[in-house]
Enzyme design. Structure first.
Site, PDB file in Angstrom:
ATOM      1  CD  GLU A 184      14.740 -20.803 -28.802  1.00 56.21           C
ATOM      2  OE1 GLU A 184      15.878 -21.001 -28.330  1.00 56.21           O
ATOM      3  OE2 GLU A 184      14.008 -19.875 -28.424  1.00 56.21           O
ATOM      4  CB  CYS A 237      20.106 -27.107 -27.863  1.00 61.22           C
ATOM      5  SG  CYS A 237      18.742 -26.677 -26.794  1.00 61.22           S
TER       6      CYS A 237
HETATM    7  N1  NAD Z   1      18.160 -23.941 -29.210  1.00 54.16           N
HETATM    8  C1  NAD Z   1      17.283 -24.903 -28.980  1.00 54.16           C
HETATM    9  O1  NAD Z   1      16.269 -24.697 -28.312  1.00 54.16           O
HETATM   10  C2  NAD Z   1      17.503 -26.270 -29.553  1.00 54.16           C
HETATM   11  C3  NAD Z   1      16.710 -27.320 -29.091  1.00 54.16           C
HETATM   12  C4  NAD Z   1      16.923 -28.596 -29.601  1.00 54.16           C
HETATM   13  C5  NAD Z   1      17.903 -28.807 -30.566  1.00 54.16           C
HETATM   14  N2  NAD Z   1      18.646 -27.770 -30.994  1.00 54.16           N
HETATM   15  C6  NAD Z   1      19.699 -27.981 -31.978  1.00 54.16           C
HETATM   16  O2  NAD Z   1      19.272 -28.898 -32.980  1.00 54.16           O
HETATM   17  C7  NAD Z   1      20.362 -29.645 -33.466  1.00 54.16           C
HETATM   18  C8  NAD Z   1      20.043 -31.122 -33.409  1.00 54.16           C
HETATM   19  O3  NAD Z   1      18.848 -31.414 -34.023  1.00 54.16           O
HETATM   20  P1  NAD Z   1      18.781 -31.951 -35.535  1.00 54.16           P
HETATM   21  O4  NAD Z   1      20.001 -32.701 -35.877  1.00 54.16           O
HETATM   22  O5  NAD Z   1      17.479 -32.626 -35.700  1.00 54.16           O
HETATM   23  O6  NAD Z   1      18.798 -30.582 -36.322  1.00 54.16           O
HETATM   24  P2  NAD Z   1      18.383 -30.319 -37.825  1.00 54.16           P
HETATM   25  O7  NAD Z   1      18.564 -28.872 -38.034  1.00 54.16           O
HETATM   26  O8  NAD Z   1      19.044 -31.248 -38.740  1.00 54.16           O
HETATM   27  O9  NAD Z   1      16.834 -30.696 -37.874  1.00 54.16           O
HETATM   28  C9  NAD Z   1      15.862 -29.982 -37.144  1.00 54.16           C
HETATM   29  C10 NAD Z   1      14.561 -30.035 -37.903  1.00 54.16           C
HETATM   30  O10 NAD Z   1      14.752 -29.403 -39.176  1.00 54.16           O
HETATM   31  C11 NAD Z   1      14.329 -30.275 -40.200  1.00 54.16           C
HETATM   32  N3  NAD Z   1      15.089 -29.973 -41.415  1.00 54.16           N
HETATM   33  C12 NAD Z   1      16.284 -30.459 -41.782  1.00 54.16           C
HETATM   34  N4  NAD Z   1      16.635 -29.948 -42.999  1.00 54.16           N
HETATM   35  C13 NAD Z   1      15.623 -29.125 -43.370  1.00 54.16           C
HETATM   36  C14 NAD Z   1      15.381 -28.309 -44.519  1.00 54.16           C
HETATM   37  N5  NAD Z   1      16.229 -28.246 -45.540  1.00 54.16           N
HETATM   38  N6  NAD Z   1      14.243 -27.589 -44.561  1.00 54.16           N
HETATM   39  C15 NAD Z   1      13.353 -27.653 -43.550  1.00 54.16           C
HETATM   40  N7  NAD Z   1      13.523 -28.414 -42.441  1.00 54.16           N
HETATM   41  C16 NAD Z   1      14.651 -29.131 -42.361  1.00 54.16           C
HETATM   42  C17 NAD Z   1      14.549 -31.659 -39.630  1.00 54.16           C
HETATM   43  O11 NAD Z   1      13.785 -32.617 -40.311  1.00 54.16           O
HETATM   44  C18 NAD Z   1      14.079 -31.449 -38.205  1.00 54.16           C
HETATM   45  O12 NAD Z   1      12.685 -31.468 -38.157  1.00 54.16           O
HETATM   46  C19 NAD Z   1      21.510 -29.293 -32.572  1.00 54.16           C
HETATM   47  O13 NAD Z   1      22.333 -28.347 -33.206  1.00 54.16           O
HETATM   48  C20 NAD Z   1      20.854 -28.674 -31.362  1.00 54.16           C
HETATM   49  O14 NAD Z   1      21.661 -27.810 -30.631  1.00 54.16           O
HETATM   50  C21 NAD Z   1      18.467 -26.506 -30.519  1.00 54.16           C
HETATM   51  O1  SSN Z   2      17.533 -29.235 -26.623  1.00 58.07           O
HETATM   52  C1  SSN Z   2      17.120 -28.163 -26.305  1.00 58.07           C
HETATM   53  C2  SSN Z   2      16.000 -27.846 -25.389  1.00 58.07           C
HETATM   54  C3  SSN Z   2      16.229 -28.390 -24.054  1.00 58.07           C
HETATM   55  C4  SSN Z   2      15.387 -27.747 -22.999  1.00 58.07           C
HETATM   56  O2  SSN Z   2      14.319 -27.202 -23.261  1.00 58.07           O
HETATM   57  O3  SSN Z   2      15.851 -27.781 -21.876  1.00 58.07           O
END
Ligand code: NAD
Ligand code: SSN
Length: 521
Positions: free
Chosen positions: A295, A329
């Site tokens: 996701e 997101c």
């Molecule tokens: N599609 C969805 O359902 C959804 C939901 C929420 C957030 N997001 C996305 O997440 C992003 C924002 O969140 P963020 O800044 O925390 O994202 P991120 O990818 O930096 O971090 C997400 C998770 O991954 C971990 N992580 C980071 N580097 C890693 C590595 N090398 N190995 C393993 N784990 C690692 C982080 O500690 C955190 O737990 C945005 O792009 C947002 O759109 C998507």
């Molecule tokens: O940030 C992503 C998830 C948000 C949601 O579940 O509506």
């Protein structure tokens, strides 16, 4: 307390000569924001756990620890062990041991435990909301709303646990019969972000446990206490030892992630977060051919046609763009408004955004909390400055209010060479692009590598069908700004990921289909 005056010097009469006269006015605002607040006392302080959770034990020490801070006040909330690959391996081994018996439980047994977990979560909604607002910053009512949203996945998947039906396939060979059964994939590695510290975990763990899998969770380093509180309640619900494990880490995230992705005992990785990290985890998981759910990031178009109900579209944009201060997101990232109503829409939106109350999430009048950290502030500032340097005009907001607080902004005159056109802002800036035709906006909306969510407002039924079918995203909101629920499939296409969470499809990501051919009949 921080005071910030927003003074915007002038307004162009028109966006350019060929466009309709702009009646939009700049919104002058003087904000006084309250960054501190009294944090409600937990009625059950034992929900605030200060250790990682492995094999039913709370582990408070490690070689190193990391600090978790309140994004609103900058005050330290606590310290947790910064676990490493070895600790992660222990958690995986515990989950593998637990899988032997958990995978043999009946759907009804798993239903009962998940339902109990749901009940306990809802009974403790207020305390869980307190922990969530403290570590994430979102307004208290929104945090309590997230707890209910998160818990709904336990309830939904409790009900799904008893419905993992297989099939009987009509045989083409008289002496043979064919059936399929669904089986749990095994130990699942779960990595989640900070923006929904509760719900991003529950919608994975609910499905995993219902299917008969066991889990090792790596929560966002900014918001681990919500995950640990859930484990406390899982323990109270009677979910057996080793079924749920939480590894806490900050500095060691890369090695912990690598262990989860490369350890052959882990059969699936379920990740929510950014696209670059998702790609890395997929690469790391390829060596052991794990099942994957991703996701990832989005860059949602939010389109308002001339024939839309403008008030509904404005309300929709407010909810869709500024939920979680834009750190969602599925938040609108590019707002396309058709020429005939552009000025009207911009002015109504800016008027409402100027009335937002930015502040500490625990203050009763706060509508929008802080961003998560200074990196987020830097990104929104960069996006705003980039837009302004290329001709965008700030109708309201756009000031850094100190600390992690940023004034929600509306910018008009957006163009495709601006960063917001291609990058996910993940913050409270509504950039308005003007368009003329349906074909033009469809092409613009789809011209991104992302494909998570899209939104549009129109009252033309033909257009509603066309747009619904042609927008390239996993989810589409037609006159509807919020898409999320446990009943409906959440997930993206293109570089926004793969797999679906929630809904009747959610369990499939955690099961393997086995075909059994019974011959010699
Ligand atoms: N599609 C969805 O359902 C959804 C939901 C929420 C957030 N997001 C996305 O997440 C992003 C924002 O969140 P963020 O800044 O925390 O994202 P991120 O990818 O930096 O971090 C997400 C998770 O991954 C971990 N992580 C980071 N580097 C890693 C590595 N090398 N190995 C393993 N784990 C690692 C982080 O500690 C955190 O737990 C945005 O792009 C947002 O759109 C998507
Ligand atoms: O940030 C992503 C998830 C948000 C949601 O579940 O509506």
């Amino acid at each position: 307390m921080i005071r910030a005056a927003v003074r915007t010097p002038y307004l162009r009469a028109c966006l350019n000569q060929s466009r309709a006269p702009l009646t939009t006015k700049f919104i002058m605002s003087t904000r006084t924001i309250q960054t501190t607040a009294e944090i409600p006392k937990l009625s059950d302080p034992s929900l605030f756990r200060t250790g990682a959770f492995i094999n039913d034990e709370w582990i408070t020490s490690a070689e190193k620890s990391f600090t978790v801070t309140d994004p609103a006040s900058g005050v330290e909330i606590g310290k947790l062990p910064d676990m490493n690959a070895q600790d992660t391996k222990k958690a995986i081994d515990a989950a593998a041991e637990a899988f032997k018996s958990w995978s043999q439980t009946t759907g009804k047994q798993r239903h009962d435990l998940l339902k109990k977990w749901y009940d306990l979560t809802m009974e403790n909604q207020t305390d869980l909301g307190t922990i969530l607002t403290q570590e994430n910053g979102k307004p208290y009512p929104e945090a309590k709303g997230e707890i209910a949203y998160g818990a709904s996945f336990f309830e939904w998947f409790a009900e799904e646990a008893v419905r993992t039906y297989g099939t009987v396939i009509p045989s083409h060979i008289p002496s043979q019969r064919f059936i399929t059964i669904k089986q749990p994939v095994g130990v699942v590695g779960i990595i989640t972000p900070w923006n929904f510290p509760n719900a991003m975990i529950t919608r994975k763990v609910g499905a995993a446990l219902a299917a008969g899998c066991t889990v090792v969770i790596k929560p966002g380093a900014e918001t681990p206490y919500s995950a640990l509180a859930l484990c406390e309640l899982a323990q109270r619900a009677g979910i057996p030892k080793g079924v749920i494990n939480v590894v806490t880490t900050h500095e060691n995230v890369a090695e912990v992630g690598k262990e989860l992705c490369t350890n052959p005992t882990v059969k699936k990785i379920s990740f929510t977060g950014s696209t670059p990290v998702g790609k890395l985890l997929m690469q790391q998981s390829s060596g052991t051919m794990k099942k994957i759910s991703m996701e990832l990031g989005g860059n949602a178009p939010f389109i308002v046609f001339d024939d839309a109900d403008v008030d509904a579209a404005v309300e929709g944009a407010l909810a869709c763009k500024f939920r979680g201060s834009g750190q969602t997101c599925v938040c609108a990232n590019r707002i396309y408004v058709q020429k005939g109503i552009y000025a009207l829409f911009a002015s109504r939106l800016a008027e409402k955004v100027a009335k937002f109350n930015v502040g500490n999430g625990f203050n009763a009048d706060t509508t929008h909390g802080p961003l998560i950290n200074d990196k987020a502030i830097i990104k929104v500032q960069r996006h705003l400055e980039d837009a302004v340097s290329k001709g965008g005009e700030v109708l309201t907001g756009g000031k850094h209010l100190g600390g992690n607080f940023f004034e929600p902004a509306v910018i008009t005159g957006m163009t495709n060479d601006m960063a917001i056109a291609t990058e996910e802002t993940f913050g409270p800036i509504a950039g308005l692009f003007e368009f003329e035709t349906e074909e033009e906006v469809l092409e613009l909306a789809n011209s991104t590598e992302f494909g998570l969510a899209s939104y549009f407002y129109s009252r033309d039924i033909g257009r509603i069908w066309r747009m619904g079918e042609k927008l390239e995203s996993g989810m589409v909101g037609a006159n509807s700004p919020i898409l999320s629920s446990c009943y409906t499939p959440f997930g993206g296409i293109k570089e926004s990921g793969m797999g679906r969470e929630g809904s009747l499809y959610g369990l499939d990501d955690y099961t393997n289909i086995k075909y059994i051919n019974m011959g010699g009949l």
